[in-house]
Motif scaffolding. Structure first.
Motif, PDB file in Angstrom:
ATOM      1  N   ILE A   1       3.437   1.498  -1.568  1.00 51.12           N
ATOM      2  CA  ILE A   1       2.773   0.290  -1.083  1.00 51.12           C
ATOM      3  C   ILE A   1       2.222   0.494   0.325  1.00 51.12           C
ATOM      4  CG2 ILE A   1       4.972  -0.642  -0.224  1.00 51.12           C
ATOM      5  CD1 ILE A   1       1.991  -2.654  -1.634  1.00 51.12           C
ATOM      6  N   LEU A   2       2.916   1.307   1.148  1.00 46.64           N
ATOM      7  CA  LEU A   2       2.427   1.570   2.505  1.00 46.64           C
ATOM      8  C   LEU A   2       1.082   2.291   2.471  1.00 46.64           C
ATOM      9  CD1 LEU A   2       5.719   2.685   4.329  1.00 46.64           C
ATOM     10  CD2 LEU A   2       4.421   0.586   4.718  1.00 46.64           C
ATOM     11  N   LEU A   3       0.938   3.229   1.534  1.00 46.41           N
ATOM     12  CA  LEU A   3      -0.323   3.968   1.419  1.00 46.41           C
ATOM     13  C   LEU A   3      -1.457   3.046   0.994  1.00 46.41           C
ATOM     14  CD1 LEU A   3      -1.845   6.687   1.406  1.00 46.41           C
ATOM     15  CD2 LEU A   3      -1.199   6.922  -1.008  1.00 46.41           C
ATOM     16  N   TRP A   4      -1.194   2.205  -0.022  1.00 51.23           N
ATOM     17  CA  TRP A   4      -2.245   1.305  -0.496  1.00 51.23           C
ATOM     18  C   TRP A   4      -2.578   0.244   0.549  1.00 51.23           C
ATOM     19  CZ3 TRP A   4      -3.752   4.580  -3.490  1.00 51.23           C
ATOM     20  CH2 TRP A   4      -2.980   5.182  -4.479  1.00 51.23           C
ATOM     21  N   LEU A   5      -1.574  -0.210   1.287  1.00 45.94           N
ATOM     22  CA  LEU A   5      -1.852  -1.162   2.367  1.00 45.94           C
ATOM     23  C   LEU A   5      -2.746  -0.530   3.427  1.00 45.94           C
ATOM     24  CD1 LEU A   5       1.632  -2.876   2.927  1.00 45.94           C
ATOM     25  CD2 LEU A   5      -0.441  -3.956   2.042  1.00 45.94           C
ATOM     26  N   GLU A   6      -2.411   0.700   3.818  1.00 43.22           N
ATOM     27  CA  GLU A   6      -3.184   1.379   4.858  1.00 43.22           C
ATOM     28  C   GLU A   6      -4.624   1.633   4.429  1.00 43.22           C
ATOM     29  OE1 GLU A   6      -3.572   5.766   6.939  1.00 43.22           O
ATOM     30  OE2 GLU A   6      -1.770   5.306   5.774  1.00 43.22           O
ATOM     31  N   LEU A   7      -4.797   2.133   3.196  1.00 48.16           N
ATOM     32  CA  LEU A   7      -6.130   2.543   2.760  1.00 48.16           C
ATOM     33  C   LEU A   7      -7.014   1.374   2.337  1.00 48.16           C
ATOM     34  CD1 LEU A   7      -5.444   5.796   0.696  1.00 48.16           C
ATOM     35  CD2 LEU A   7      -6.276   5.588   3.034  1.00 48.16           C
ATOM     36  N   PHE A   8      -6.448   0.419   1.621  1.00 45.93           N
ATOM     37  CA  PHE A   8      -7.287  -0.607   1.007  1.00 45.93           C
ATOM     38  C   PHE A   8      -7.173  -1.973   1.690  1.00 45.93           C
ATOM     39  CE2 PHE A   8      -6.650   2.633  -2.255  1.00 45.93           C
ATOM     40  CZ  PHE A   8      -7.970   2.916  -2.561  1.00 45.93           C
ATOM     41  N   TRP A   9      -5.986  -2.566   1.705  1.00 53.31           N
ATOM     42  CA  TRP A   9      -5.868  -3.906   2.258  1.00 53.31           C
ATOM     43  C   TRP A   9      -6.198  -3.936   3.748  1.00 53.31           C
ATOM     44  CZ3 TRP A   9      -5.854  -8.430   0.014  1.00 53.31           C
ATOM     45  CH2 TRP A   9      -5.518  -9.559   0.760  1.00 53.31           C
ATOM     46  N   PHE A  10      -5.727  -2.923   4.496  1.00 52.51           N
ATOM     47  CA  PHE A  10      -5.986  -2.873   5.933  1.00 52.51           C
ATOM     48  C   PHE A  10      -6.961  -1.755   6.307  1.00 52.51           C
ATOM     49  CE2 PHE A  10      -1.600  -4.703   5.724  1.00 52.51           C
ATOM     50  CZ  PHE A  10      -1.960  -5.985   6.115  1.00 52.51           C
ATOM     51  N   GLY A  11      -7.719  -1.285   5.326  1.00 56.84           N
ATOM     52  CA  GLY A  11      -8.704  -0.240   5.576  1.00 56.84           C
ATOM     53  C   GLY A  11     -10.058  -0.585   4.998  1.00 56.84           C
ATOM     54  N   VAL A  12     -10.164  -0.494   3.675  1.00 51.41           N
ATOM     55  CA  VAL A  12     -11.439  -0.766   3.008  1.00 51.41           C
ATOM     56  C   VAL A  12     -11.880  -2.217   3.217  1.00 51.41           C
ATOM     57  CG1 VAL A  12     -12.584  -0.912   0.762  1.00 51.41           C
ATOM     58  CG2 VAL A  12     -11.108   1.041   1.281  1.00 51.41           C
ATOM     59  N   ILE A  13     -10.947  -3.152   3.063  1.00 52.72           N
ATOM     60  CA  ILE A  13     -11.309  -4.577   3.150  1.00 52.72           C
ATOM     61  C   ILE A  13     -11.822  -4.955   4.544  1.00 52.72           C
ATOM     62  CG2 ILE A  13     -10.408  -6.933   3.045  1.00 52.72           C
ATOM     63  CD1 ILE A  13      -8.672  -6.054   0.703  1.00 52.72           C
ATOM     64  N   PRO A  14     -11.090  -4.651   5.645  1.00 57.67           N
ATOM     65  CA  PRO A  14     -11.650  -5.003   6.960  1.00 57.67           C
ATOM     66  C   PRO A  14     -12.944  -4.265   7.279  1.00 57.67           C
ATOM     67  CG  PRO A  14      -9.642  -3.700   7.210  1.00 57.67           C
ATOM     68  CD  PRO A  14      -9.726  -4.105   5.772  1.00 57.67           C
ATOM     69  N   ALA A  15     -13.083  -3.021   6.790  1.00 59.19           N
ATOM     70  CA  ALA A  15     -14.334  -2.286   7.020  1.00 59.19           C
ATOM     71  C   ALA A  15     -15.499  -3.004   6.348  1.00 59.19           C
ATOM     72  CB  ALA A  15     -14.200  -0.860   6.492  1.00 59.19           C
ATOM     73  N   ALA A  16     -15.278  -3.431   5.094  1.00 57.76           N
ATOM     74  CA  ALA A  16     -16.333  -4.142   4.364  1.00 57.76           C
ATOM     75  C   ALA A  16     -16.653  -5.481   5.021  1.00 57.76           C
ATOM     76  CB  ALA A  16     -15.896  -4.353   2.914  1.00 57.76           C
ATOM     77  N   LEU A  17     -15.626  -6.160   5.517  1.00 55.63           N
ATOM     78  CA  LEU A  17     -15.848  -7.455   6.162  1.00 55.63           C
ATOM     79  C   LEU A  17     -16.652  -7.310   7.454  1.00 55.63           C
ATOM     80  CD1 LEU A  17     -12.322  -9.133   5.723  1.00 55.63           C
ATOM     81  CD2 LEU A  17     -14.439  -9.779   4.563  1.00 55.63           C
ATOM     82  N   LEU A  18     -16.292  -6.321   8.262  1.00 50.37           N
ATOM     83  CA  LEU A  18     -16.915  -6.191   9.579  1.00 50.37           C
ATOM     84  C   LEU A  18     -18.363  -5.712   9.520  1.00 50.37           C
ATOM     85  CD1 LEU A  18     -13.921  -4.735  11.627  1.00 50.37           C
ATOM     86  CD2 LEU A  18     -14.985  -6.976  11.919  1.00 50.37           C
ATOM     87  N   VAL A  19     -18.756  -5.031   8.454  1.00 52.02           N
ATOM     88  CA  VAL A  19     -20.158  -4.596   8.355  1.00 52.02           C
ATOM     89  C   VAL A  19     -21.029  -5.648   7.675  1.00 52.02           C
ATOM     90  CG1 VAL A  19     -19.614  -2.132   8.364  1.00 52.02           C
ATOM     91  CG2 VAL A  19     -19.725  -3.361   6.181  1.00 52.02           C
ATOM     92  N   THR A  20     -20.426  -6.761   7.290  1.00 49.44           N
ATOM     93  CA  THR A  20     -21.173  -7.846   6.648  1.00 49.44           C
ATOM     94  C   THR A  20     -21.586  -8.878   7.698  1.00 49.44           C
ATOM     95  OG1 THR A  20     -19.838  -7.544   4.640  1.00 49.44           O
ATOM     96  CG2 THR A  20     -21.122  -9.583   4.830  1.00 49.44           C
TER      97      THR A  20
END
Length: 411
Positions: free
Chosen positions: A307-326
């Motif tokens: 869960i730590l890996l998925w949190l780091e990569l997706f929930w706190f990685g991909v998602i904020p990246a996608a939000l901030l470039v929008t």
């Protein structure tokens, strides 16, 4: 009693009574942390949750996280003075102070963590030239010195101090040479951010963090740099927003905040892209080459699940990246601030798993999974550093001209 004569010209501040009450709240955490530091320095790190398995723990995780988040200082300076993004002049003073607090706080924590502070000078006088930590020691020390040099002219611009002719001219001359210091700071910070990651990447006896790389640098060298410059500008913007919430005053224009959010978002996209590739190559190439499997690197029972890996990569990685470039997201303050907080959490998780989970994984036949739990001595001293940051920032905000837009925004 009033200290209005020391305030920046044209601004308003709370009464002395309210300010002292605020400092009183901060002093509670300083006192608790001071007691913890006294116990650690007087008794040794045996009073902490560290042991023979975990030489690194909360303190080093905290260190690496604040150093990464403090990267807004060197990268904002690079963008302002080298790339010439003029809009960043509105936050460059804040970025310098945040960077100074992060780096000086990290060095204070290291005084506790090295075990024998009286021998702290050994790393300078007897450097291990084969260790990346030697580069980290010298670069962090030199860059902290650069941040002090960048902080001095802000102090000299205090309304009363600046009336002194010598101080006035000294501050002016510091500003003239600030691009030089920004360049030096970028060089130093680039290498120590990378070497902190490279230190883990060369540990072939720790398969969780070991990486191949380019020339003498493992890929973690470049990933630590990219994650720091991605999170740093957003954290600076978050500090400005938090100060606005506490003081009830507008300090930085929203256009400047959106620019910082956009910069963080673009850089976070780059970092996450290469981080996902690195993770895939590690799972499919490095681990099988060592005779290990992906599943062996995790243990939910001991608190180190996937869960730590998925949190780091997706929930706190991909998602904020996608939000901030929008652009639509950046036009909504609460969404942009939430995305920046998520990005900061993602970087902190990354530093945690590299520091703690890597040590928890058994690497010898007689080893076993172990769990690390920091105790009160580590928490109190870590919170003391946070309180130290609040103290210095509070005094700086009250008496120094940090925000050039403040007068205009509050008319």
């Amino acid at each position: 009693m009033s200290d209005r004569a020391y305030w920046p010209e044209g601004v308003e501040r709370c009464s002395v009574g309210k300010f002292l009450a605020w400092l009183g709240v901060i002093s509670i955490f300083l006192a608790w942390g001071g007691y913890g530091a006294f116990k650690v320095l007087g008794t040794g790190i045996g009073v902490t949750g560290l042991d023979n398995y975990f030489g690194f723990g909360l303190w080093i995780t905290f260190d690496l996280a604040v150093i990464a988040l403090g990267a807004g200082a060197f990268f904002s300076g690079f963008l302002r003075y080298i790339v010439r993004i003029d809009e960043l002049k509105n936050v460059i003073n804040l970025a310098v102070i945040v960077g100074f607090l992060c780096y000086s706080g990290a060095m204070l924590i290291l005084v506790l963590d090295i075990g024998q502070p009286l021998r702290a000078w050994f790393g300078y006088w007897h450097p291990n030239v084969h260790s990346m930590l030697t580069e980290v020691i010298f670069c962090i020390t030199c860059y902290c010195t650069v941040l002090i040099i960048e902080y001095v002219p802000i102090i000299l611009e205090n309304r009363k101090i600046n009336q002194n002719r010598f101080c006035h001219h000294l501050a002016h001359n510091f500003h003239v040479y600030m691009p030089l210091f920004a360049g030096i700071g970028t060089f130093l910070s680039f290498f120590h951010q990378g070497s902190l990651g490279g230190m883990y990447g060369v540990l072939f006896g720790r398969p969780f963090v070991f990486r191949e790389g380019f020339f003498i640098w493992p890929w973690t060298f470049f990933l630590f740099i990219s994650s720091a410059i991605a999170a740093g500008p957003g954290f600076t913007m978050l500090c400005a927003a938090m100060m606005e919430g506490i003081t009830g005053r507008k300090l930085v224009s929203y256009d400047t905040k959106k620019l910082l959010g956009k910069i963080s978002g673009l850089l976070l996209c780059v970092y996450i892209f290469f981080k996902i590739i690195d993770t895939y190559a590690w799972a499919k190439g490095i681990l099988p080459g060592m005779g290990l499997t992906f599943d062996e690197m995790f243990s939910s029972e001991h608190g180190y699940g996937k869960i730590l890996l998925w949190l780091e990569l997706f929930w706190f990685g991909v998602i904020p990246a996608a939000l901030l470039v929008t652009p639509a997201v950046r036009n909504r303050p609460w969404l942009m601030y939430s995305a920046v907080v998520m990005a900061a959490i993602g970087v902190t998780i990354n530093r945690f798993v590299f520091t703690v989970q890597a040590l928890a994984i058994p690497v010898m036949p007689f080893d076993r999974w172990t769990t690390y739990v920091p105790n009160w001595a580590e928490w109190s001293t870590s919170l003391m550093i946070v309180a130290y940051g609040f103290l210095v920032m509070s005094i700086s905000y009250r008496y120094l001209p940090i925000f050039p837009q403040e007068v205009k925004l509050n008319k």
